[in-house]
Scaffold this active site. Sequence first.
Site, PDB file in Angstrom:
ATOM      1  N   ARG A  51       0.802  -1.232   0.000  1.00 56.30           N
ATOM      2  CA  ARG A  51       0.000   0.000   0.000  1.00 56.30           C
ATOM      3  C   ARG A  51       0.830   1.276   0.000  1.00 56.30           C
ATOM      4  O   ARG A  51       0.573   2.200  -0.771  1.00 56.30           O
ATOM      5  CB  ARG A  51      -0.899   0.080   1.246  1.00 56.30           C
ATOM      6  CG  ARG A  51      -2.258  -0.508   1.096  1.00 56.30           C
ATOM      7  CD  ARG A  51      -2.713  -0.997   2.451  1.00 56.30           C
ATOM      8  NE  ARG A  51      -1.800  -2.037   2.867  1.00 56.30           N
ATOM      9  CZ  ARG A  51      -1.960  -3.315   2.550  1.00 56.30           C
ATOM     10  NH1 ARG A  51      -3.026  -3.696   1.907  1.00 56.30           N
ATOM     11  NH2 ARG A  51      -1.075  -4.221   2.896  1.00 56.30           N
ATOM     12  N   THR A  52       1.797   1.339   0.908  1.00 54.24           N
ATOM     13  CA  THR A  52       2.475   2.625   1.078  1.00 54.24           C
ATOM     14  C   THR A  52       3.243   2.986  -0.191  1.00 54.24           C
ATOM     15  O   THR A  52       3.119   4.090  -0.721  1.00 54.24           O
ATOM     16  CB  THR A  52       3.391   2.600   2.319  1.00 54.24           C
ATOM     17  OG1 THR A  52       2.604   2.189   3.425  1.00 54.24           O
ATOM     18  CG2 THR A  52       3.971   3.977   2.596  1.00 54.24           C
ATOM     19  N   LYS A  80      25.660  -3.353  -0.937  1.00 58.49           N
ATOM     20  CA  LYS A  80      27.131  -3.256  -0.993  1.00 58.49           C
ATOM     21  C   LYS A  80      27.679  -2.514   0.220  1.00 58.49           C
ATOM     22  O   LYS A  80      28.877  -2.282   0.315  1.00 58.49           O
ATOM     23  CB  LYS A  80      27.546  -2.493  -2.261  1.00 58.49           C
ATOM     24  CG  LYS A  80      27.111  -3.140  -3.559  1.00 58.49           C
ATOM     25  CD  LYS A  80      27.588  -2.268  -4.722  1.00 58.49           C
ATOM     26  CE  LYS A  80      27.122  -2.790  -6.054  1.00 58.49           C
ATOM     27  NZ  LYS A  80      27.426  -1.816  -7.128  1.00 58.49           N
ATOM     28  N   ARG A 101      11.273   4.054   3.132  1.00 54.76           N
ATOM     29  CA  ARG A 101      10.956   3.113   4.222  1.00 54.76           C
ATOM     30  C   ARG A 101      12.215   2.324   4.534  1.00 54.76           C
ATOM     31  O   ARG A 101      12.903   1.863   3.622  1.00 54.76           O
ATOM     32  CB  ARG A 101       9.836   2.169   3.801  1.00 54.76           C
ATOM     33  CG  ARG A 101       9.662   1.014   4.771  1.00 54.76           C
ATOM     34  CD  ARG A 101       8.429   0.214   4.518  1.00 54.76           C
ATOM     35  NE  ARG A 101       7.236   0.974   4.864  1.00 54.76           N
ATOM     36  CZ  ARG A 101       6.012   0.461   4.873  1.00 54.76           C
ATOM     37  NH1 ARG A 101       5.823  -0.796   4.541  1.00 54.76           N
ATOM     38  NH2 ARG A 101       4.972   1.208   5.192  1.00 54.76           N
ATOM     39  N   HIS A 129       5.237   6.356  11.428  1.00 51.93           N
ATOM     40  CA  HIS A 129       4.740   6.175  10.057  1.00 51.93           C
ATOM     41  C   HIS A 129       3.735   7.302   9.774  1.00 51.93           C
ATOM     42  O   HIS A 129       2.533   7.077   9.735  1.00 51.93           O
ATOM     43  CB  HIS A 129       4.078   4.800   9.975  1.00 51.93           C
ATOM     44  CG  HIS A 129       3.740   4.336   8.590  1.00 51.93           C
ATOM     45  ND1 HIS A 129       3.797   5.139   7.466  1.00 51.93           N
ATOM     46  CD2 HIS A 129       3.328   3.111   8.146  1.00 51.93           C
ATOM     47  CE1 HIS A 129       3.430   4.428   6.409  1.00 51.93           C
ATOM     48  NE2 HIS A 129       3.150   3.209   6.789  1.00 51.93           N
TER      49      HIS A 129
HETATM   50  C1  NCD Z   1       1.855  -0.700   8.303  1.00 49.10           C
HETATM   51  C2  NCD Z   1       3.349  -0.513   8.436  1.00 49.10           C
HETATM   52  O1  NCD Z   1       4.093  -0.745   7.473  1.00 49.10           O
HETATM   53  O2  NCD Z   1       3.753  -0.095   9.508  1.00 49.10           O
HETATM   54  N1  NCD Z   1       1.454  -0.944   6.988  1.00 49.10           N
HETATM   55  C3  NCD Z   1       1.184   0.129   6.193  1.00 49.10           C
HETATM   56  O3  NCD Z   1       2.032   0.893   5.864  1.00 49.10           O
HETATM   57  N2  NCD Z   1      -0.099   0.323   5.872  1.00 49.10           N
HETATM   58  C4  NCD Z   1       1.297  -1.674   9.268  1.00 49.10           C
HETATM   59  C5  NCD Z   1       1.865  -3.039   9.307  1.00 49.10           C
HETATM   60  O4  NCD Z   1       2.784  -3.401   8.575  1.00 49.10           O
HETATM   61  O5  NCD Z   1       1.361  -3.830  10.123  1.00 49.10           O
END
Ligand code: NCD
Length: 307
Positions: A51-52, A80, A101, A129
């Site tokens: 999703r993100t 590396k 991320r 997040h």
């Molecule tokens: C979340 C995350 O990555 O922290 N997912 C997301 O980005 N919607 C929640 C999760 O991974 O449980």
Amino acid sequence: MRSVIDVPDLTLGELDRLMDTAEDIIARPDQYSELCHGKKLATLFFEPSTRTRLSFEAAMYELGGHVLSVTGAGTSSAAKGESVADTAKTVSCYADIIAMRHPKEGAALVAANNASVPVINAGDGGHCHPTQTLADLLTIRREKGRLDHLTVGLCGDLKFGRTVHSLITAMSRYEGLQFVLISPDELKIPGYVEKDCLKKKDIPYTQTTSLEQVIGDLDILYMTRVQRERFFNEEDYLRLKDSYILTPEKMKKGRPDLCVMHPLPRVNEISVAVDDDPRACYFKQVLNGKYMRMALILMLLKEAGRI
Ligand code: NCD
């Protein structure tokens, strides 16, 4: 150069304006479809994501821009041994804005301190997040018509769940909020969230291990996955993973206007039979996330003088 590493990087006024922009994008998408023409978003994802990452990328495409993408530490120079700082300096040469991320807490901040373009934290380890919180806030505002005077239940892995930490930080800035924290003893919210946020601001909260006992008191129920990848041993994960499973039976005890949320991915913690309940809002959250990311990209690129 302004980056967004955690929710406090945005004022309450900015959060409101981002939500207003997202609503306007929903109402008049054509007005936004060329605003990022010729601009590039780099998505650097060193941890799994569906999703993100895709919502950031869809957001940039819907603004008329382009996307450069790294997925998985194994396919980039991180494998590396390149530092986050060097990666950020390098990607700044190619892209107008970065969404990153990373499994390590603080990695997005290091990237922001070294990049010459805005950096958006798309999740740093078990820390925070902020853009999931943007999705969550818009969902709550659209479903409940307000962000204040709500009883918010957070259930599951409150220790490692970074979405929970950012959501508590954000919602504790609104009036009349109270939190009900539902988790096994081992997975309670970290001490720093309790101390720096809830206790410091004198926000009422209760902690319990029983979802059934409190579900009837809630305006919002925010379910979370037990974060397997952050556990030190598999045994503890297996013992705790099914601590909470929301079923149609338990939903009967919830208020008729309860709003059930989940950042997704779901593993077992919400039975699929709950999906047809009109109070299930987690797929609406997914869509809201794309609009909020569009609004945030626009805001940061404008501020950086790039559009
Ligand atoms: C979340 C995350 O990555 O922290 N997912 C997301 O980005 N919607 C929640 C999760 O991974 O449980």
